[in-house]
Enzyme design. Sequence first.
Site, PDB file in Angstrom:
ATOM      1  CD  GLU A 247       4.042   6.663  -1.064  1.00 55.60           C
ATOM      2  OE1 GLU A 247       3.404   6.580  -2.138  1.00 55.60           O
ATOM      3  OE2 GLU A 247       4.934   7.483  -0.900  1.00 55.60           O
TER       4      GLU A 247
ATOM      5  CG  HIS B  21       4.537   2.859   3.833  1.00 56.84           C
ATOM      6  ND1 HIS B  21       5.234   4.039   3.828  1.00 56.84           N
ATOM      7  CD2 HIS B  21       3.230   3.201   3.749  1.00 56.84           C
ATOM      8  CE1 HIS B  21       4.382   5.055   3.736  1.00 56.84           C
ATOM      9  NE2 HIS B  21       3.163   4.565   3.676  1.00 56.84           N
TER      10      HIS B  21
END
Length: 681
Positions: free
Chosen positions: A174, A262
């Site tokens: 992420e 992200h």
Amino acid sequence: MLAAMTAAATRYPQLFTPLDLGFCTLPNRVLMGSMHTGLEDHARDFGKLAEYFATRARGGVGLMVTGGFSPNVAGWLKPFSSRLSMPWQVRAHRRITGAVHAGSGRICLQILHAGRYGFHPLSVAPSKIKSPITPFTPRALSDAGVERTIRAFVRTAKLARDAGYDGVEIMGSEGYLINEFLAERSNQRTDRWGGSAENRMRFPVEIVRRTREEVGRDFIIIYRLSMLDLVDRAQAWEEIVALAKQIEAAGATLINTGIGWHEARIPTIVTSVPRAAFTWVTRRMRENLRIPLITTNRINTPEVAEQVLARGDADMVSMARPFLADPDWVAKARDGRAALINPCIACNQACLDHVFENKRASCLMNPRACFETELVDAPVVHKKRLAVVGAGPAGLACATTLAQRGHAVVLYEQANEIGGQFNLAKRIPGKEEYAEPMRYWGNLLDAFGVDLHLGKRADAAALQAGNFDAVIIATGVTPRDPRIAGQEHPMVLGYHDAITGKRPIGKRVAIIGAGGIGFDVAEFLTQPAPSATTDIARWTREWGVDATLARRGGLAKPETEPSPREVWLLQRTAGRPGKRLNKTTGWVHRAALKAKGVKMLGGVTYEKIDTAGLHVSIDGNPQTLAVDNVIICAGQESNRALADELSALGVVVHVIGGADVAAELDAKRAIRQATELAVRL
Ligand code: NAP
Ligand code: SF4
């Protein structure tokens, strides 16, 4: 019980095959994935957090992972956020692990160092390079700083063990710190922690190796591996496979799948991402490893989970948001009650959007999520007879909650189907999930004996004569009249007629109003039919995911299918439309419409509509948009005439949902309000 379990074993045989980890056996193949709820940040909330996890442990999930806990201050997600780095913090965590074990569950603590995603000035990273989504430039870790950070990970794992956790998940995906070490875009070091792929991998491999040394053999270590970074200058597939092999050799018990940083501009979990859209990546990885692999992203029903396991994509499935929607997901699938699973529709409205707004997470479909100790049923002293008028989300949530508490409920709906505004949402390409709540509520109405009257407009006199203890008005909204000169022209239609296909729509279309529904209508006009939007291969091409895994970061050139129409999406407010859409999903809608060439304009004054089209002024400049149709999406007004009539007759009335507040017509607010009323009536 045995008969039900046999049925489940027949229906979902893979899902309910135990998984032997050598030192412990998980009862099924379902992991509740890590989710930050906002309750992790203060020990004073750990009682609520313990009940949140215990409820899900009792619901039968095989293994759970907490939200992320930082191993040190530099690794905070935001100032003073969740951290486990001191021995005195262990005691509070025992409350969580004790409650989970009492519920026969197992739980791992996630260790998450935010790296350059830390929303504070103390953040660190491999190199001094700011992320595009945070305002703080991180400090580059020194060699000694890297060593200290590894020791911090190991110390947190040791503390987790002392606190009674069954294991840890080391967050390596992420775009957080570990992932930052692995990619050239964020790691430009020239020492032993950067440069070559081998050097960039050293950081995670050392963390796993030294953690295993510290915690011993009988402790679960999950490593969350970024299998697709979905950003440029990131890892190549061969590097990711090499890392996975080293992580396995270093002592990981399980490898979990991470998809997308992200900061990636490809959606990975929103509702328009097809179900199980990324499990093929885990399957490719599985060919290279011996330890069990967990796959994830947009898996929300037992059928999909079973298919994923049956075709060999992974050894376990991870679901996070579906456990907010229904803590008993596993028990219901196991016991032949899958029809009563409360569905996660992947809207993000009460979970991720709340976390980004620094609010406690919950669930649009289940407002009790993370409020397990607060939103509780009041004891029923005597059974009441109650009428609910309107079977949209508010009326349905209210009627089903009342009926489950044992009240006698009559539900009136003037349409021929339940669902209200959700029946429009489910027709929007990419919002097919919105059909699921109607399946769920419909089954609940049957299961709890709600007396449903469809196609029946309830009038005040009949309701008064019905001698109900109270009438709940959930009559929803009517579209706002924008009062534009010429709006009676046959080319003009409302969003309801547009979405339900009651009227044909031409090739050039102007949409008046760019709220949630204006955006939905724009997608409806520019996207292919819903059956195409659930096609994984098509979606993968459209968003530019490299299904061949030949390119770094898993990025390919997006192959956008041209829109069948030319569309203008308009608002009176100055600035680009879409600013008020939800935080975690709005950018996806804006990007999708931009790719389809939709002209999104603000600062528009509507002058008139005639055969030539829509006459507007934009920033004072008159223009005529020569369109075939104008679709009105100018918001809503409350429908509360019936409530006023009943009050005048002296009937006890409660008004909920859009009938109460239309300005922010919002299913999340409506369902919460309905549930809060229904638990206390
Ligand atoms: P909305 O979000 O309130 O938007 C109404 C739009 O109409 C605005 O763009 C507004 O912009 C315009 N408008 C307001 N009064 C007008 C007037 N008198 N004449 C012309 N234009 C006018 O309402 P909505 O689009 O109907 O959506 C309602 C709610 O449904 C949303 O707030 C949301 O909660 C929910 N919803 C959400 C989604 C989602 O994607 N999350 C999708 C669908 C629905 P200007 O005033 O600037 O012109
Ligand atoms: Fe799923 Fe929406 Fe609930 Fe989040 S708020 S758990 S996305 S249904």
